[in-house]
Design a protein around this motif. Structure first.
Motif, short mmCIF file in Angstrom:
data_model
loop_
_atom_site.label_atom_id
_atom_site.label_comp_id
_atom_site.label_asym_id
_atom_site.label_seq_id
_atom_site.Cartn_x
_atom_site.Cartn_y
_atom_site.Cartn_z
N VAL A 171 38.62 49.29 47.96
CA VAL A 171 38.26 47.78 48.03
C VAL A 171 37.27 47.29 46.98
O VAL A 171 37.65 46.24 46.38
CB VAL A 171 37.12 47.58 49.29
N GLY A 172 36.51 48.00 46.46
CA GLY A 172 35.33 47.58 45.51
C GLY A 172 36.32 47.42 43.98
O GLY A 172 36.08 46.53 43.33
N ILE A 173 37.27 48.38 43.82
CA ILE A 173 38.17 48.16 42.68
C ILE A 173 39.02 46.94 42.78
O ILE A 173 39.08 46.09 41.85
CB ILE A 173 39.08 49.48 42.57
N GLY A 174 39.56 46.83 43.94
CA GLY A 174 40.50 45.71 44.46
C GLY A 174 40.04 44.09 44.41
O GLY A 174 40.67 43.42 44.07
N VAL B 94 29.62 49.73 44.02
CA VAL B 94 30.17 50.48 45.26
C VAL B 94 29.44 51.60 45.59
O VAL B 94 28.92 52.62 44.75
CB VAL B 94 31.49 51.15 44.86
N LEU B 95 28.96 51.69 46.97
CA LEU B 95 28.08 52.70 47.20
C LEU B 95 28.96 53.54 48.16
O LEU B 95 29.54 53.18 49.23
CB LEU B 95 26.68 52.19 47.90
N ILE C 211 28.69 41.39 43.97
CA ILE C 211 29.13 41.79 45.21
C ILE C 211 28.90 43.45 45.23
O ILE C 211 29.40 44.16 44.45
CB ILE C 211 30.79 41.51 45.39
N ILE C 212 28.12 43.92 46.14
CA ILE C 212 28.16 45.19 46.35
C ILE C 212 28.80 45.90 47.49
O ILE C 212 28.49 45.34 48.88
CB ILE C 212 26.48 45.57 46.70
N VAL C 213 29.65 46.60 47.32
CA VAL C 213 30.59 47.21 48.61
C VAL C 213 29.79 48.46 48.88
O VAL C 213 29.69 49.50 48.11
CB VAL C 213 31.91 47.22 47.98
N HIS D 99 33.40 51.65 37.82
CA HIS D 99 31.95 51.70 36.54
C HIS D 99 32.67 50.95 35.57
O HIS D 99 31.77 50.03 35.05
CB HIS D 99 31.70 52.93 36.23
N THR D 100 33.75 51.21 35.01
CA THR D 100 34.22 50.69 33.69
C THR D 100 34.39 49.17 33.88
O THR D 100 34.22 48.40 32.89
CB THR D 100 35.37 51.17 33.02
#
Ligand code: ADP
Length: 338
Positions: A186-189, A195-196, A223-225, A335-336
């Motif tokens: 989801v974080g990538i999407g 993302v934690l 946004i922090i997932v 991260h990138t």
């Protein structure tokens, strides 16, 4: 391996429901019927086996369900089946009904149950990975994972609009008690800044530093997932005096320290619902047919899965023996691009 051709099969869906379970029920039913087997569906997971609550499944019983979320057989958690006496009762019922193969669609608990049943019953058991968490080892993907990703990504796209408008930080909690597959996908999407995941340690101080650095470069929303497992396990407050166990408190702590408006959104059960994504329908259909064909070859105590584009049968015990690992490269991608 069983030594005679099965005549009758049973199907159940168990544990947390996942979109695509219906497509799997349909695929097992139609493949089995085509092979001349009769099919029964047990209601409410192992409860239906223990209490002989079932229905005959015909071609038409599974018409028009490939696109439906949930499960027409219902799902449940069955405490009685956790006991040897409960499994004995289930085994007696399977013998009485003449079931030769039991297909279990569910997560790791359900597959543990399937193997435990074999100590009481000499029929065949074949598992199908049905869980939005994607946390079963031996298969690259599980039925329901793709839909959960789509549902969460679409929800976070909306959260992003308001995060941008109000220049806010949003902490979005997604499912995943032990595994970060949903959070990472989801974080990538949705292009989350952070993302934690439960698989990696996380320090609140460095998270806050990164948020502040990103603000300094002009980025106004964030946004922090976070996978639910991270907050359930607990996050130490900055002064180390308390352990934070929920996302709203974590958002408050971030706000206190950064002075930036921070909110928590807990996506919760919407991640389980909805019409299955095309990939879940394809995976469930493919695994359903494959599982029946494997049963006809005499296979038992295995889960049907997919690995590196190939169908595979994985010994049930191997699906939970080790924690399925997150792909480091996907963490690097997140991260990138953040
Ligand atoms: P999931 O399959 O989604 O991981 P659970 O862990 O709740 O869900 O398991 C679903 C059901 O499977 C349980 O309610 C129980 O009936 C059965 N089950 C789980 N673990 C075992 C076990 N170790 N032995 C026997 N049955 C089990």
């Amino acid at each position: 391996m069983a030594d005679r051709r099965p005549r009758k099969v049973g199907i159940l869906t168990s544990g947390g429901d996942a979109p695509g379970m219906n497509a799997a029920i349909r695929a097992i039913t139609r493949t089995a019927l085509k092979e001349g087997l009769s099919v029964i569906g047990f209601y409410r997971g192992y409860e239906g086996v223990v209490n002989k609550h079932y229905t005959e499944l015909e071609r038409k019983s599974v018409a028009n369900i490939v696109q439906r979320g949930g499960t027409i057989l219902r799902s449940a958690r069955c405490a009685e089946f956790m006991t040897p006496a409960g499994r004995d009762k289930a085994a007696d019922n399977l013998r009485e009904l003449g079931v030769d193969v039991l297909f279990v669609i569910g997560g790791d608990g359900s597959l543990k149950g399937a193997l435990a049943l074999r100590e009481h019953w000499d029929g065949q058991v074949i598992g199908l990975p049905g869980t939005i968490d994607n946390d079963l080892d031996g298969t690259d993907y599980t039925i329901g994972y793709f839909t959960a990703l789509d549902t969460a990504v679409h929800a976070i796209d909306k959260v992003r609009d308001t995060a941008d408008a109000f220049e806010r930080i949003f902490l979005v909690e997604v499912m995943g008690r032990m595994a970060g597959f949903i959070a990472l996908g989801v974080g990538i999407g949705c292009g989350a800044e952070e993302v934690l995941v439960p698989e990696r340690d996380f320090e609140l101080r460095s998270l806050i530093n990164r948020i502040q650095d990103s603000r300094a470069t002009g980025k106004l929303s964030c946004i922090i997932v976070v996978a639910e497992g991270v907050v359930h396990r607990g996050v130490k407050s900055l002064d180390e005096r308390i352990t934070i166990h929920d996302s709203s408190m974590l958002a408050k702590e971030i706000q206190r320290e950064t002075g930036l408006d921070s909110r928590a959104v807990i996506l919760g059960h919407i991640q389980r619902g909805g019409n299955p994504a095309a990939l879940d329908r394809m995976l469930a259909s493919m695994l359903g047919t494959y599982a029946v064909e494997a049963a006809l070859k005499g296979e038992t105590d295995v889960m049907a899965g997919i690995h590196a584009q190939k169908r595979c049968l994985v010994p049930l015990a191997e699906t939970w023996a080790e924690r399925k690992s997150l792909d480091d490269f996907m963490l690097h991608v997140q991260h990138t691009l953040a």
